[in-house]
Motif scaffolding. Sequence first.
Motif, PDB file in Angstrom:
ATOM      1  N   THR A  31       6.669  50.137 -86.620  1.00  0.00           N
ATOM      2  CA  THR A  31       5.977  50.073 -85.330  1.00  0.00           C
ATOM      3  C   THR A  31       5.288  51.396 -85.011  1.00  0.00           C
ATOM      4  O   THR A  31       4.153  51.423 -84.505  1.00  0.00           O
ATOM      5  N   SER A  32       5.950  52.498 -85.326  1.00  0.00           N
ATOM      6  CA  SER A  32       5.358  53.814 -85.077  1.00  0.00           C
ATOM      7  C   SER A  32       4.062  53.993 -85.865  1.00  0.00           C
ATOM      8  O   SER A  32       3.052  54.460 -85.317  1.00  0.00           O
ATOM      9  N   VAL A  35       1.314  51.875 -84.354  1.00  0.00           N
ATOM     10  CA  VAL A  35       0.764  52.512 -83.148  1.00  0.00           C
ATOM     11  C   VAL A  35      -0.197  53.634 -83.526  1.00  0.00           C
ATOM     12  O   VAL A  35      -1.270  53.785 -82.922  1.00  0.00           O
ATOM     13  N   LEU A  46      -2.471  48.479 -75.165  1.00  0.00           N
ATOM     14  CA  LEU A  46      -1.470  48.443 -76.220  1.00  0.00           C
ATOM     15  C   LEU A  46      -0.111  48.236 -75.583  1.00  0.00           C
ATOM     16  O   LEU A  46       0.320  49.035 -74.744  1.00  0.00           O
ATOM     17  N   TYR A  47       0.539  47.151 -75.962  1.00  0.00           N
ATOM     18  CA  TYR A  47       1.860  46.828 -75.439  1.00  0.00           C
ATOM     19  C   TYR A  47       2.891  47.047 -76.548  1.00  0.00           C
ATOM     20  O   TYR A  47       2.725  46.553 -77.656  1.00  0.00           O
ATOM     21  N   ILE A  48       3.960  47.758 -76.221  1.00  0.00           N
ATOM     22  CA  ILE A  48       4.986  48.090 -77.207  1.00  0.00           C
ATOM     23  C   ILE A  48       6.343  47.639 -76.700  1.00  0.00           C
ATOM     24  O   ILE A  48       6.675  47.814 -75.522  1.00  0.00           O
ATOM     25  N   ALA A  52       5.794  43.514 -74.943  1.00  0.00           N
ATOM     26  CA  ALA A  52       5.109  42.608 -75.866  1.00  0.00           C
ATOM     27  C   ALA A  52       5.700  41.211 -75.909  1.00  0.00           C
ATOM     28  O   ALA A  52       5.065  40.296 -76.439  1.00  0.00           O
ATOM     29  N   VAL A  83       7.421  56.369 -79.379  1.00  0.00           N
ATOM     30  CA  VAL A  83       7.537  54.984 -79.835  1.00  0.00           C
ATOM     31  C   VAL A  83       9.005  54.603 -80.012  1.00  0.00           C
ATOM     32  O   VAL A  83       9.422  53.493 -79.656  1.00  0.00           O
ATOM     33  N   THR A  87      10.987  51.449 -78.235  1.00  0.00           N
ATOM     34  CA  THR A  87      11.505  50.377 -79.099  1.00  0.00           C
ATOM     35  C   THR A  87      13.025  50.404 -79.224  1.00  0.00           C
ATOM     36  O   THR A  87      13.585  49.653 -80.019  1.00  0.00           O
ATOM     37  N   THR A  92      11.305  46.267 -81.192  1.00  0.00           N
ATOM     38  CA  THR A  92      10.206  46.654 -82.068  1.00  0.00           C
ATOM     39  C   THR A  92       9.014  45.711 -81.891  1.00  0.00           C
ATOM     40  O   THR A  92       9.096  44.698 -81.214  1.00  0.00           O
ATOM     41  N   ALA A  94       4.517  45.197 -81.460  1.00  0.00           N
ATOM     42  CA  ALA A  94       3.470  45.646 -80.543  1.00  0.00           C
ATOM     43  C   ALA A  94       2.371  44.590 -80.452  1.00  0.00           C
ATOM     44  O   ALA A  94       2.265  43.697 -81.306  1.00  0.00           O
TER      45      ALA A  94
END
Length: 428
Positions: A31-32, A35, A46-48, A52, A83, A87, A92, A94
Amino acid sequence: MSDESARNRLRTLRRQFHRYPEPAWCEYYTTSRIVDEVERIGVDRLYIGTEAYASEHRMALPDSATLREWHDRAADAGARSDVLELTEDGHTGAIAVLEKGTDGPTVVLRVDIDALPQREANDSEHVPSVEGFRSTNDGVMHACGHDAHITTGLGVLEAVSRSDEFDGTFTLIFQPAEERAGGGKPMALSRHTDDVDYFLGLHVGLGHPTGSVVGGIVKPLAVTNFEARFRGESAHAGKNPSQGRNAMQAASTAVQNVYSIPRHVDGMTRINVGRIDGGTAPNIVAEEVRIEGEIRGETNEILQFLRAETERVVDTAAEMHSCDSEFEVTGEAPRADSDPEFSRTVADVAREHGAVTDVTETSEFGASEDATYLMKAVEEQGGTASYAIIGTDHPAPHHSSRFDVDERSLGIGVEVLSETVTALSSRQ
């Protein structure tokens, strides 16, 4: 950016994801890196993590110790602290949103990001081993091409961001936990499936070689993953076994009888128990045993039949051996077929691509995918959905230790899918 430099970038990016695979709901480092790339490309929103999806509906979530272990691994590997904070506890994944006009449709592309609990081959015939991008997380690997899916999705996002022809909203979903059928449902129950006009899923390979494209799948199998726990009473296996209640016998009976459930007259069924663990020593009657398995059906109705029969088998096996049992659904996905017109659009775009040598409008899937949750959610609100296959040569079957992809397919996938997204935007 030249075509050659773009292909090199895709290859490099895919290899980075391949070197650091993470299992379901533990995709912290992945995920990092996602991003990083999304911010480099530039999006409007951007949704994390919890932003999400509906996190209360997550399935197949590991225990807290496992989540913490992978969280710390990602930190040690250089994952971003901001991030990692977003998360935490397995949140986790996005969603990236690109707005390029108000008159066009909302088009969604979904890619999955998790890896499998498989130890990767390490020999002179396995390209990731030879060229230095073999998994660094022993016992986990991208054995189903999700590294290629992430890379292709990012390539499509960049292509759409640079396009002067796309008019509308393009959303890219990076979904966790597909391999455990645990991430599609919370994504589908979030607000991000509202007002979607077109939803597109993606897979590479599945027996389709490099240069081939399938516009949409039909007949994906509905699936339920389950865990059954048997509890008895321990005793000395030599001196007084009759004083125990043998959970191992109960579990073994259940495994044997699950495989004996009759196949259904109305369509295909699949049953598999993939894991059994429990007990403590050869001379102790096992007190607790757990099995993990899956059932699949050609239709949602057949799946419900299989689930009811599997629960009955578990209950009766426990009763036979004077044990207690629990049955828990740990992941699931319904059947959802691709829209014929949408599949035809993907196929028509593919036919115009110089590197595409074979195009099929629809193909029977024969496996399961929790993207079907998202497909159904979009269709129930008036949108249409398809799930495309980008062919790739793979030297070994999916889910095997020697699985790999032909990296030429990355560029094909990016171009076919980004052009499909642009073609869809002209419909409204």
